[in-house]
Design a protein around this motif. Structure first.
Motif, PDB file in Angstrom:
ATOM      1  N   UNK A 194     -48.433  39.292  30.447  1.00 27.16           N
ATOM      2  CA  UNK A 194     -47.971  40.251  29.447  1.00 27.16           C
ATOM      3  C   UNK A 194     -47.538  41.557  30.089  1.00 27.16           C
ATOM      4  N   UNK A 195     -48.309  41.990  31.102  1.00 24.38           N
ATOM      5  CA  UNK A 195     -47.923  43.212  31.812  1.00 24.38           C
ATOM      6  C   UNK A 195     -46.616  42.996  32.579  1.00 24.38           C
ATOM      7  N   UNK A 196     -46.481  41.832  33.200  1.00 21.05           N
ATOM      8  CA  UNK A 196     -45.235  41.537  33.920  1.00 21.05           C
ATOM      9  C   UNK A 196     -44.047  41.570  32.962  1.00 21.05           C
ATOM     10  N   UNK A 197     -44.210  41.004  31.767  1.00 21.22           N
ATOM     11  CA  UNK A 197     -43.115  41.007  30.790  1.00 21.22           C
ATOM     12  C   UNK A 197     -42.740  42.437  30.404  1.00 21.22           C
ATOM     13  N   UNK A 198     -43.733  43.305  30.243  1.00 21.69           N
ATOM     14  CA  UNK A 198     -43.453  44.707  29.920  1.00 21.69           C
ATOM     15  C   UNK A 198     -42.701  45.396  31.059  1.00 21.69           C
ATOM     16  N   UNK A 199     -43.088  45.102  32.303  1.00 25.66           N
ATOM     17  CA  UNK A 199     -42.402  45.673  33.470  1.00 25.66           C
ATOM     18  C   UNK A 199     -40.936  45.229  33.498  1.00 25.66           C
ATOM     19  N   UNK A 200     -40.693  43.969  33.186  1.00 28.27           N
ATOM     20  CA  UNK A 200     -39.304  43.485  33.146  1.00 28.27           C
ATOM     21  C   UNK A 200     -38.518  44.181  32.037  1.00 28.27           C
ATOM     22  N   UNK A 321     -41.855  34.901  34.563  1.00 24.60           N
ATOM     23  CA  UNK A 321     -41.730  34.436  35.949  1.00 24.60           C
ATOM     24  C   UNK A 321     -40.320  33.897  36.216  1.00 24.60           C
ATOM     25  N   UNK A 322     -39.791  33.140  35.265  1.00 30.76           N
ATOM     26  CA  UNK A 322     -38.453  32.591  35.476  1.00 30.76           C
ATOM     27  C   UNK A 322     -37.391  33.700  35.379  1.00 30.76           C
TER      28      UNK A 322
END
Length: 416
Positions: A194-200, A321-322
């Motif tokens: 979820x944090x990675x998605x926010x960073x993107x 990730x993708x």
């Protein structure tokens, strides 16, 4: 009339120094830090709260402090080549300089060194990091595009499977998964998707501000801002991509430029020629970009940094990730590999009303001749200069200002 330094550039460079000092302190207190190259998926490190320094970014600061020759002497003293891919190699030598000679006291040795295998030399440089006690190296694969889609800048934000091909994205997605597991094992931290998605999402927001700024400058006559201001104002936030600060910095840059356009500010009131700088920034001599304004009315209005920030990084998707793999799988193609690169440079040159191009060619940039040829076919004269942007020895030997002066007199001015 000239304009003062851009506020967004001043604020970015001030933040940069403060950030480096803080990272150095955290590393000396025992936190892991990473050195990565520009084509590695930084967002994973940000999501795991591992501070990272991009080698090209650190090299640009070393070059700006005029310490790259000393750093390269240390590379040579270690029995390694000092004449190829200096942009990646300079931080290796800088680690061995006396503390007083290192920018802001230097950075401690990294815990992790992570790179995409952009070429044989880059791989060998990052393997050197892994031979030092306390540093481990992780390398990602580099793949190529076949076939290359036309007008890639319209496809890559959302139709990236079509642009890059699923097989390439599959491979990088799997390798990013391996990198994530490798970092989790060594730090004891767990990736929060979820944090990675926010960073993107924040990275996309930053790219949208950069696109608006690029489009403003392309349309503005005369040019309201110098490239030696837009370079740091774009690239410092770029290395913080995916953070709230970086989005604010990109918005601030847009607002600064919009204010100048509204007021009718001009870098050179008597602007006659609009120039494009293709290649990496000449960090050791950024003032060079303004030397041709008084004599020729020639203004550098374009560098790849703002333009690729506008066209190259935005990726929208449901699987973080993708989507991250799609962001990085083709960056080298977009900037350097024909026909991806030459079509894009021609598009940008025409949009900005370019009268002449200075093309700085490094030893690791493929397809440079085809880029120059494509621009010349559009009737835009190109000066090719072979030198490394961060190696002051190389750029001095190339006599860059003298050759640009001759180019403006003999080809660009004559064209008008």
């Amino acid at each position: 009339m000239s304009v003062d330094r851009l506020r967004a550039a001043t604020e970015a460079t001030r933040y940069q120094k403060k950030w480096f000092l803080d990272v150095a302190r955290r590393a000396r207190e025992g936190e892991p830090i990473a050195f990565v190259n520009a084509d590695a998926p930084h967002e994973i490190l940000r999501a795991l709260d591992i501070p990272y320094v991009v080698t090209q970014w650190w090299s640009s600061i070393i070059a700006a402090k005029r310490m790259s020759p000393a750093a390269l002497e240390r590379v040579a003293a270690a029995g390694l080549p000092d004449f190829s891919v200096q942009y990646d190699a300079i931080p290796l030598g800088e680690q061995d300089l006396p503390a007083d000679d290192r920018p802001w006291g230097g950075l401690p040795q990294p815990t992790f060194a992570i790179a995409e295998r952009s070429g044989d030399v880059t791989q060998k440089i990052f393997e050197q990091w892994g031979e030092r006690d306390g540093t481990e190296t992780f390398l990602l694969s580099r793949t190529g595009a076949d076939p290359a889609p036309p007008r890639w800048w319209e496809l890559v934000p959302r139709r990236w499977e079509e642009a890059f091909g699923s097989a390439r994205i599959d491979l990088l997605e799997n390798e990013i998964g391996e990198l994530t597991a490798w970092l989790e094992e060594r730090t004891g931290r767990v990736l929060d998707r979820g944090r990675l998605a926010r960073i993107l999402d924040l990275g996309n927001e930053q790219a949208e501000w950069n696109r608006r700024t690029r489009d403003l400058i392309a349309e503005a006559r005369p040019t309201p801002v110098t490239v030696n201001d837009t370079m740091p104002a774009v690239m410092v936030p770029q290395w913080h991509r995916g953070s709230e600060w970086a989005v604010g910095a990109a918005r601030s840059l847009y607002e600064n430029v919009a204010e100048r356009v509204e007021r009718g500010d001009a870098v050179c009131r008597d602007e006659k020629l609009r120039l494009m700088w293709v290649g990496r920034g000449l960090w050791s001599d950024l003032d060079m970009y303004r030397r041709f304004q008084d004599e020729f009315g020639a203004v550098f209005v374009w560098s790849m940094y703002l333009a690729i920030a506008a066209d190259g990084y935005a990726r929208y998707g449901d699987d973080p990730m993708r989507t991250l793999a799609a962001r990085f799988v083709g960056i080298t193609d977009q900037l350097y590999v024909p026909p991806w690169s030459n079509e894009w440079y021609v598009k940008e040159a025409l949009a900005h009303g370019i009268d002449g191009v200075v093309h700085l060619v490094a030893d690791d940039t493929p397809g440079a001749g085809l880029i120059s040829e494509a621009l010349e076919k559009e009737g835009i004269p190109v000066l090719e200069i072979r030198a490394n942007n961060a190696d002051q020895r190389s750029s001095s030997a190339a006599r860059i200002p003298e050759r640009i002066t001759d180019f403006l007199r003999t080809r660009v001015s004559a064209r008008g």
